[in-house]
Each structure stands twice: as structure tokens, then as C-alpha cells.
Enzyme design. Structure first.
Site, PDB file in Angstrom:
ATOM      1  N   ARG A 172      27.125 -50.061  32.976  1.00 60.36           N
ATOM      2  CA  ARG A 172      26.142 -50.894  33.703  1.00 60.36           C
ATOM      3  C   ARG A 172      26.794 -52.094  34.398  1.00 60.36           C
ATOM      4  O   ARG A 172      26.173 -53.151  34.541  1.00 60.36           O
ATOM      5  CB  ARG A 172      25.025 -51.393  32.762  1.00 60.36           C
ATOM      6  CG  ARG A 172      24.225 -50.303  32.101  1.00 60.36           C
ATOM      7  CD  ARG A 172      23.393 -49.480  33.081  1.00 60.36           C
ATOM      8  NE  ARG A 172      22.802 -48.358  32.375  1.00 60.36           N
ATOM      9  CZ  ARG A 172      23.371 -47.141  32.322  1.00 60.36           C
ATOM     10  NH1 ARG A 172      24.496 -46.877  32.982  1.00 60.36           N
ATOM     11  NH2 ARG A 172      22.786 -46.185  31.653  1.00 60.36           N
ATOM     12  N   SER A 223      15.767 -51.106  30.578  1.00 65.18           N
ATOM     13  CA  SER A 223      16.450 -51.514  29.350  1.00 65.18           C
ATOM     14  C   SER A 223      16.808 -52.996  29.422  1.00 65.18           C
ATOM     15  O   SER A 223      17.465 -53.425  30.367  1.00 65.18           O
ATOM     16  CB  SER A 223      17.724 -50.700  29.153  1.00 65.18           C
ATOM     17  OG  SER A 223      17.388 -49.355  28.936  1.00 65.18           O
ATOM     18  N   GLU A 293      21.058 -56.641  29.890  1.00 62.19           N
ATOM     19  CA  GLU A 293      21.319 -55.708  31.004  1.00 62.19           C
ATOM     20  C   GLU A 293      20.519 -56.183  32.225  1.00 62.19           C
ATOM     21  O   GLU A 293      20.996 -56.106  33.361  1.00 62.19           O
ATOM     22  CB  GLU A 293      20.909 -54.281  30.617  1.00 62.19           C
ATOM     23  CG  GLU A 293      21.135 -53.285  31.763  1.00 62.19           C
ATOM     24  CD  GLU A 293      20.930 -51.836  31.336  1.00 62.19           C
ATOM     25  OE1 GLU A 293      21.211 -51.501  30.155  1.00 62.19           O
ATOM     26  OE2 GLU A 293      20.479 -51.042  32.180  1.00 62.19           O
TER      27      GLU A 293
HETATM   28  C1  LIG Z   1      10.786 -48.143  34.007  1.00 61.68           C
HETATM   29  C2  LIG Z   1      12.243 -48.392  34.268  1.00 61.68           C
HETATM   30  C3  LIG Z   1      13.182 -47.463  33.844  1.00 61.68           C
HETATM   31  C4  LIG Z   1      14.555 -47.699  34.077  1.00 61.68           C
HETATM   32  N1  LIG Z   1      15.469 -46.773  33.657  1.00 61.68           N
HETATM   33  C5  LIG Z   1      16.788 -46.956  33.915  1.00 61.68           C
HETATM   34  C6  LIG Z   1      17.758 -45.994  33.511  1.00 61.68           C
HETATM   35  O1  LIG Z   1      17.465 -44.972  32.922  1.00 61.68           O
HETATM   36  N2  LIG Z   1      19.065 -46.222  33.796  1.00 61.68           N
HETATM   37  C7  LIG Z   1      19.466 -47.351  34.450  1.00 61.68           C
HETATM   38  O2  LIG Z   1      20.666 -47.503  34.697  1.00 61.68           O
HETATM   39  N3  LIG Z   1      18.564 -48.290  34.847  1.00 61.68           N
HETATM   40  C8  LIG Z   1      17.238 -48.118  34.586  1.00 61.68           C
HETATM   41  N4  LIG Z   1      16.337 -49.068  34.981  1.00 61.68           N
HETATM   42  C9  LIG Z   1      16.816 -50.306  35.616  1.00 61.68           C
HETATM   43  C10 LIG Z   1      16.895 -50.274  37.144  1.00 61.68           C
HETATM   44  O3  LIG Z   1      16.030 -49.299  37.694  1.00 61.68           O
HETATM   45  C11 LIG Z   1      18.325 -49.998  37.619  1.00 61.68           C
HETATM   46  O4  LIG Z   1      19.230 -50.999  37.188  1.00 61.68           O
HETATM   47  C12 LIG Z   1      18.394 -49.955  39.167  1.00 61.68           C
HETATM   48  O5  LIG Z   1      19.681 -49.533  39.541  1.00 61.68           O
HETATM   49  C13 LIG Z   1      18.074 -51.283  39.830  1.00 61.68           C
HETATM   50  O6  LIG Z   1      17.890 -51.021  41.189  1.00 61.68           O
HETATM   51  P1  LIG Z   1      17.066 -51.984  42.140  1.00 61.68           P
HETATM   52  O7  LIG Z   1      17.228 -51.454  43.492  1.00 61.68           O
HETATM   53  O8  LIG Z   1      15.666 -52.157  41.638  1.00 61.68           O
HETATM   54  O9  LIG Z   1      17.883 -53.345  41.977  1.00 61.68           O
HETATM   55  P2  LIG Z   1      17.337 -54.788  41.614  1.00 61.68           P
HETATM   56  O10 LIG Z   1      16.687 -54.760  40.284  1.00 61.68           O
HETATM   57  O11 LIG Z   1      16.543 -55.333  42.748  1.00 61.68           O
HETATM   58  O12 LIG Z   1      18.713 -55.595  41.510  1.00 61.68           O
HETATM   59  C14 LIG Z   1      19.629 -55.298  40.476  1.00 61.68           C
HETATM   60  C15 LIG Z   1      20.988 -55.889  40.854  1.00 61.68           C
HETATM   61  O13 LIG Z   1      21.491 -55.202  41.982  1.00 61.68           O
HETATM   62  C16 LIG Z   1      21.703 -56.096  43.085  1.00 61.68           C
HETATM   63  N5  LIG Z   1      21.336 -55.368  44.303  1.00 61.68           N
HETATM   64  C17 LIG Z   1      20.279 -54.552  44.522  1.00 61.68           C
HETATM   65  N6  LIG Z   1      20.343 -53.994  45.734  1.00 61.68           N
HETATM   66  C18 LIG Z   1      21.453 -54.476  46.335  1.00 61.68           C
HETATM   67  C19 LIG Z   1      22.083 -54.266  47.607  1.00 61.68           C
HETATM   68  N7  LIG Z   1      21.595 -53.445  48.552  1.00 61.68           N
HETATM   69  N8  LIG Z   1      23.247 -54.920  47.848  1.00 61.68           N
HETATM   70  C20 LIG Z   1      23.802 -55.756  46.927  1.00 61.68           C
HETATM   71  N9  LIG Z   1      23.240 -56.000  45.725  1.00 61.68           N
HETATM   72  C21 LIG Z   1      22.085 -55.355  45.419  1.00 61.68           C
HETATM   73  C22 LIG Z   1      20.836 -57.317  42.792  1.00 61.68           C
HETATM   74  O14 LIG Z   1      21.375 -58.502  43.376  1.00 61.68           O
HETATM   75  C23 LIG Z   1      20.901 -57.367  41.258  1.00 61.68           C
HETATM   76  O15 LIG Z   1      22.103 -57.990  40.836  1.00 61.68           O
HETATM   77  C24 LIG Z   1      14.967 -48.864  34.755  1.00 61.68           C
HETATM   78  C25 LIG Z   1      14.000 -49.790  35.197  1.00 61.68           C
HETATM   79  C26 LIG Z   1      12.655 -49.569  34.950  1.00 61.68           C
HETATM   80  C27 LIG Z   1      11.657 -50.579  35.443  1.00 61.68           C
END
Ligand SMILES: Cc1cc2nc3c(=O)[nH]c(=O)nc-3n(C[C@H](O)[C@H](O)[C@H](O)COP(=O)(O)OP(=O)(O)OC[C@H]3O[C@@H](n4cnc5c(N)ncnc54)[C@H](O)[C@@H]3O)c2cc1C
Length: 300
Positions: A172, A223, A293
Site C-alpha cells: 500500500r 481498510s 492506511e
Molecule cells: C468500500 C471500500 C473498499 C476498499 N477496498 C480496497 C481494497 O480492497 N484494496 C485497496 O487497496 N484499497 C481499497 N479501498 C481503498 C481505496 O479504494 C484505494 O486506496 C484506492 O486506490 C483509492 O483511490 P482513489 O482514487 O479514491 O484515491 P483517493 O482516496 O482520492 O486518494 C488516495 C491517495 O492517492 C492520491 N491520488 C489519487 N489520485 C491521484 C492522481 N491522479 N494523481 C496523484 N495522486 C493521486 C491522493 O493524493 C491520496 O494520497 C477501499 C475503499 C472503500 C471505500
């Protein structure tokens, strides 16, 4: 005149003093000085080249791993949209996806192109940008196994190509979380040849398993804590007695005790406060350190 009143002209949208809560799954947190929704890559580059270099910049995806504190975020929050959400199969089991593409769409398009190995993205509710930054993964697969190269834009508006080795992935974590801000524009993923209907069947299994084991319709951030080596965070939270206990409007989900949820009226302080209280309690009871995380950003 404040920098907010003197922003560069753009083709996308600039929202001043914009609440960030609607941009996140938790639905909490204060405003950003400015939210920028760039029209496309050129618009983003022109904006960054003109913006006062002293103003901090942060990109977000759909906020599925993000807790925005109640005091809000200084500077410009960039949210990629339509100009960054194309997916293209390149042949040889390669597929390219924009930073704003939802992980589930990437999984589906890969399946349709007969590319196996990306089906785990069907269950992750973030975007390609978030997955690349977070090394998102589940059920034994993670981004480091499938990403081949990434294109990023730096704070000065310059584009750089990065190979997977440049990202120094661990659980992660990627090197892109440390140091200077970059924005993930797109990434190329590599799978293996597969039969589309078999790949889609595995994607269905993943989404069905999630429905029953995770609170995917709650206001949550996925998580909360990373699993410490040799331990499961959900078990540590559960055994310390925190499953389902309310703290302000925050709670660790009765369905999955590593999922922090906003039960309705939680503040970011409730959610972070509960997380930190549980970390301290687990440390006192077991000697094991739980690390966040979920990314927490902004001022308390
Ligand atoms: C119900 C649920 C289930 C989940 N299950 C999992 C799972 O099984 N496995 C897992 O790994 N995660 C899981 N997650 C967590 C999450 O979905 C992941 O970490 C996902 O990769 C975050 O993506 P996001 O686009 O929403 O990023 P955000 O939450 O918006 O941002 C996360 C990080 O990424 C950065 N970021 C986002 N987009 C960009 C970009 N284009 N350029 C630069 N930086 C960026 C942000 O600055 C921040 O530091 C879950 C979340 C939920 C709500």
C-alpha cells in the site's frame, strides 16, 4: 489581493472555498482554498505553469481512501475528470488507462480485451490515479503486479514517464506518496491472455464476496489500518473490543472491524480520534503498532 482572487485562466472549472466532503466517501471535512477540475492535460499543465509556485497542490481521486480534516486543505486540490478517463487496449496484453478511470472500468475493459490479471480491480472503488499511488490490491493481487509504466505531471507542469521500478512499491505504498507532489495522468498495465467470459466470472465472484464481507454502501475509507506483518488489523481491532462501538458519529463497522464508518453525523475529528484511540489501545494491549492506511489530509 490573495492568490485565490488571481487564479490563472482555465478551460476547466475552478471552485473557490469549495467543501471537500462531497468529494470523499466519508463525506466529512472542511473546504479547499481552491478545487480545480482540469479540462484536459494541456489545461492542467498551463494552470500549474502559471500558478504561484508557493501554493501547495494535491491531486485526489474519488476520495475512497481519504479523510479530509475539519479545518480544510490549504492550496489547490486537483480532481481529474472527463479529460483523463479513456481506456485503450494496446495489443500484447497491454492496456492504457487515464488517471480518472474507475478501477472497476479498467477491470471490465481489460476483460473485454481478453486481458487477465486485472480482475481484482473490480472490487476496488477508487481510480487509476489512486491505485497507482496506493499500490491498491486485494485477494492476493496488487497494482505492482500489473502496472508497467506511469505518466505523471509535476508541480511545474512538466510530464515525466516512470517505469514500475521507479515507483519502489511496497505494501500500500509507492515512492509517489513521498516527496514532491505529482499528478498521475495515465498508466499502462500488463496482463496475460485470458478468456473474457472466464475473467468476467472471476470479477463477479470478487464483487459478490465484497457485498457480503465489507460495508461497501457506508460512508467509509476502506481498510483503516495496514495489516502489521503476521497479523490482521480487523482481528486486533475486534479483540481489543472496538467492533461496533460508537465514538461521536464514528464506529468500526460491525460487518468488518477494520472499516471505519461515518454513521451519519461524524466529524473528521470523530473519525480520526476513534482511529488514534484504537491504535493506542491495541498498542497497550498487544504491543503491536497499527499504521494508518487511510490518507489523512488538511488542518484539524
Ligand atoms: C468500500 C471500500 C473498499 C476498499 N477496498 C480496497 C481494497 O480492497 N484494496 C485497496 O487497496 N484499497 C481499497 N479501498 C481503498 C481505496 O479504494 C484505494 O486506496 C484506492 O486506490 C483509492 O483511490 P482513489 O482514487 O479514491 O484515491 P483517493 O482516496 O482520492 O486518494 C488516495 C491517495 O492517492 C492520491 N491520488 C489519487 N489520485 C491521484 C492522481 N491522479 N494523481 C496523484 N495522486 C493521486 C491522493 O493524493 C491520496 O494520497 C477501499 C475503499 C472503500 C471505500
Amino acid at each position: 489581493m490573495s492568490w485565490k482572487q488571481n487564479l490563472p485562466a482555465v478551460r476547466g472549472k475552478l471552485l473557490v472555498d469549495e467543501a471537500l466532503a462531497p468529494f470523499t466517501w466519508f463525506r466529512v471535512g472542511g473546504p479547499a482554498d481552491v478545487v480545480f477540475l482540469p479540462a484536459d492535460e494541456q489545461d492542467l499543465a498551463d494552470f500549474l505553469k502559471t500558478l504561484d509556485p508557493a501554493v501547495p497542490v494535491l491531486a485526489i481521486g474519488v476520495g475512497s481512501n481519504l479523510l479530509v480534516r475539519d479545518g480544510g486543505v490549504d492550496g489547490v486540490v486537483i480532481r481529474l475528470g472527463k479529460g483523463f478517463n479513456t481506456v485503450e487496449a494496446l495489443g500484447n496484453n497491454l492496456i492504457k488507462a487515464g488517471g480518472a478511470v474507475p478501477d472497476a472500468i479498467l477491470a471490465r475493459k481489460a476483460a473485454e480485451a481478453g486481458i487477465a490479471g486485472l480482475e481484482f480491480y473490480a472490487g476496488i472503488p477508487g481510480t487509476v490515479g489512486g491505485a497507482v499511488i496506493m499500490n491498491a490490491g486485494c485477494y492476493g493481487s496488487e497494482t505492482v503486479n500489473v502496472v508497467k509504466s506511469v505518466r505523471v505531471m509535476d508541480r511545474a507542469g512538466q510530464v515525466r514517464d516512470l517505469a514500475v521500478d521507479d515507483l519502489h512499491y511496497t505494501y500500500r505504498h509507492s515512492a509517489l506518496q513521498d516527496g514532491e507532489t505529482v499528478i498521475v495522468l495515465d498508466a499502462v498495465f500488463e496482463g496475460t491472455p485470458g478468456d473474457p467470459s472466464e475473467i468476467k466470472a472471476r470479477m463477479r465472484e470478487i464483487t459478490e464476496r465484497r457485498e457480503t464481507t465489507q460495508p461497501i454502501r457506508e460512508k467509509t475509507g476502506g481498510s483503516t489500518f495496514k495489516n502489521p506483518p503476521g497479523h490482521s488489523s480487523w482481528k486486533l481491532v475486534d479483540e481489543a473490543g472496538w467492533r461496533g462501538r460508537l465514538y461521536g458519529g464514528a464506529m468500526f463497522s460491525p460487518l468488518h472491524s477494520n472499516f471505519l464508518i461515518n454513521t451519519g453525523e461524524a466529524t473528521a475529528a470523530d473519525l480520526e480520534g476513534l482511529g488514534d484511540t484504537v491504535r493506542a489501545d491495541v498498542l497497550a494491549k498487544t504491543g503491536i503498532q497499527l499504521d494508518w492506511e487511510i490518507k489523512r489530509i488538511g488542518r484539524a
